[in-house]
Scaffold this active site. Sequence first.
Site, PDB file in Angstrom:
ATOM      1  N   SER A   1     -40.638  52.774  50.479  1.00 42.31           N
ATOM      2  CA  SER A   1     -39.553  52.044  49.818  1.00 42.31           C
ATOM      3  C   SER A   1     -38.270  52.852  49.858  1.00 42.31           C
ATOM      4  CB  SER A   1     -39.919  51.770  48.358  1.00 42.31           C
ATOM      5  OG  SER A   1     -39.844  52.970  47.594  1.00 42.31           O
ATOM      6  N   ASP A   2     -37.144  52.158  49.834  1.00 39.58           N
ATOM      7  CA  ASP A   2     -35.904  52.865  49.551  1.00 39.58           C
ATOM      8  C   ASP A   2     -36.027  53.421  48.135  1.00 39.58           C
ATOM      9  OD1 ASP A   2     -33.369  53.923  49.743  1.00 39.58           O
ATOM     10  OD2 ASP A   2     -32.462  52.101  50.514  1.00 39.58           O
ATOM     11  N   CYS A   3     -35.241  54.430  47.831  1.00 38.15           N
ATOM     12  CA  CYS A   3     -35.491  55.201  46.623  1.00 38.15           C
ATOM     13  C   CYS A   3     -35.301  54.370  45.350  1.00 38.15           C
ATOM     14  CB  CYS A   3     -34.619  56.443  46.611  1.00 38.15           C
ATOM     15  SG  CYS A   3     -35.085  57.572  47.930  1.00 38.15           S
TER      16      CYS A   3
ATOM     17  N   SER B   1     -36.773  51.570  44.744  1.00 39.38           N
ATOM     18  CA  SER B   1     -36.804  50.125  44.985  1.00 39.38           C
ATOM     19  C   SER B   1     -37.866  49.421  44.155  1.00 39.38           C
ATOM     20  CB  SER B   1     -37.053  49.830  46.466  1.00 39.38           C
ATOM     21  OG  SER B   1     -35.916  50.088  47.236  1.00 39.38           O
TER      22      SER B   1
END
Length: 871
Positions: free
Chosen positions: A399-401, A403
């Site tokens: 995941s993006d941080c 997310s």
Amino acid sequence: MFPRFSAKRNNNICFVHPLQREASTIPSLPLYPPSRVAKKQCVFILHSQKLHITIHHRYLLFLNSKLSHTPFSRNMACTENRQPKVSVFLCFSFVYVVAVLFSCERVSGQTSAVFACDVAKNPALAGYGFCDKSLSVEDRVADLVKRLTLQDKIGNLVNSAVNVSRLGIPKYEWWSEALHGVSNIGPGTHFSSVVPGATSFPMPILTAASFNSSLFEAIGRVKSLKLWHCGDFSIAFIMLYTVVSTEARAMYNVGLAGLTYWSPNINIFRDPRWGRGQETPGEDPLLSSKYASGYVKGLQQTDDGDSNKLKVAACCKHYTAYDLDNWKGVQRYTFNAVVTQQDLDDTFQPPFKSCVIDGNVASVMCSYNQVNGKPTCADPDLLKGIIRGKWKLNGYIVSDCDSVQVLFKDQHYTKTPEEAAAQTILAGLDLNCGDYLGKYTEGAVNQGLVDEAAINNAVSNNFATLMRLGFFDGDPSKQPYGNLGPKDVCTSENRELAREAARQGIVLLKNSAGSLPLNAKAIKSLGVIGPNANATRVMIGNYEGIPCSYISPLQALTALVPTSYAPGCANVQCANAELDDATQIAASADATVIIVGASLAIEAESLDRTNILLPGQQELLVSQVADASKGPVILVIMSGGGMDVSFAKSNDKITSILWVGYPGEAGGAAIADVIFGFYNPSGRLPMTWYPQSYVNKVPMTNMNMRADPATGYPGRTYRFYKGETVFSFGDGISFSNIDHKIVKAPQLVSVPLAEDHECLSSECMSLDVADEHCQNLAFDIHLGVNNMGQRSSNHVVLLFFTPPDVHNAPQKHLLGFEKVHLPGKSEAQVRFKVDVCKDLSVVDELGNRKVPLGQHLLHVGNLKHSFIVRV
């Protein structure tokens, strides 16, 4: 996020003064400022004005263990570089500042690599299957996972993975960055006195402007710079990102870096206002796809070519349809990108598909935004269905941080954090940048929202990646790449490659007769004006590390000819242009270089633009300086996104325009190389430059690529935009006159069909892309390229095609590109192999690929060639 230190001493701030250095030609100019200066003294400019300066701790730079120079400020007083008309004092005055800065920079870290299966320290580990290198990755992972508790597994679903000491597995930090060089943005990488910096290449938008597919890969893993000079550009892009992987491995071996890098950013640069467009390869799906696969190969491929091993692991991000950060109050965390299936499959998905299938990337990162109402990190169709199902990802999905937290807290997509954890894991997420899976996955299991089998699957993908990296193979010093170390970082070859990459990307957009290139022997005085004229930090953009060193445009130009400098603006925002000194310099100089544009204060992550004009009063500065000048005026634009510089394009006093992106640590040298003709520019724009009127009427939130005549919506990118441009995708000229001719191309292409195919008995607009009639269906196009001038030139051949007007197809599409080296007065032939079903197909309204039947049109420069595709 970034530690900062404020320095203020007696209201007087020290600045390194760019001294004149002797150099007859730019190729012999030291790539970085030497550690010694005239008379063995360090010379600084003393400002009497009251300033408060903030210095990022990472901007301390060293060369040969000595302080080279520090970019303290962009607000430097107007000076004449040969005879500074300011107070100076000796080196001891600077020691105080350096000492204080060092006191706040304590880089802690290990001196050896982090790894598992250290049999030398714990012989019992040799009995575990996961430490047995003779077993397959799958068997080793299975052996490991069965030995883990649920808590062990959950602790390895987050970027700061926990240790399992009883099994000899240390903590591991997954988050490192390498967008255009090894970066210390993520917590997995640090710089120290052991390795104080790493090679900082141009931002990807400028690298992409080289249109050199072998250069993309070359940044990853360079071996010999001789390739640059013999014209073998097919190998060069492959080498670029090999530099990054080599430096990353070298830093890993001394405990300063990890092995997993969350780069590249391959989102389509859909809107010119996007602050992160500078991180991308531009607006074209083919160019972005070639960049993606080239970058990944350069970063990941091992010397033995074993696709199941990884030198370091790349990660293609941000999946998908992510290209808005913060625009007029609309935030990426809550933005729902409403995208048609046609646009998704035609524009947004191809780079990711190429990254996985062609590049064999080890990871894909899902984005913050929703796509058609679903968070990408919780969408099983996007993750399990496409990435792992259709494309067969061999790696992990991250995941993006934060997310996972965002879809609960900001998007309110789930009612509880446990539901957020469960839904993302079940959708196909393997690793959470953040702590949400670490905190709430056990609760989700206890509530019956997700079972342990799903967690086993996720953590297995993570451990399999580490297995392929050799993390479980024991002491890295005894493994491949174990000989790499600090000596392999910031080598002269790597730094020269950074300079070459910048040169190849620089785009010449305008050049009147008698302007560029300047003659260094004829120029007795050069005016250097603008807020980016003495840029250092600005040149390396974002997701940066500490460069090996810098050379600013001012320094490089001053090394060639006498210069007089005035910033003209206090910074790039240019609230108040300072015209007097700037116009006086231009009025007396033989030629004037004006370097303007943007910086991270204008365009960056979490900062989209609201207009695309030169910031503040930069246009006023440029116009006034041009009016006052007595000689040629060269406008240099340093930016990630395009600018509406229509005023400069039409102003005859502005004789040349260069776009230099954010050119990296050697950017100043590369700019000087082009301005003084030591390098013949060959870059092409990888994105459209729109007029300001475009962004005045098109909301950034409208994701539609195709124009809509009914509403007056003009469309996006060169493929669909119907309107005037300032400069177009692919624009760029050189100092040479290049002629093209078509040597070989078909007039007719016939598609073989089965006897019972419906299109043999009825009229069809297009054919489905299917194996039975696509097998070996291809043809060659041969193009002659002639350099009419005396100068050697590296020329980009762009092959476009216009399909028949069916399925709302693109009005123009890049079919292929090639960079060719042409000595003066020489010819070469470029061959493109065209796969009919792959290269000539379009995406229909439902997302299906079709081969249009009818007249197709090829474009090369000003040449056009039509041919018919029929059954």
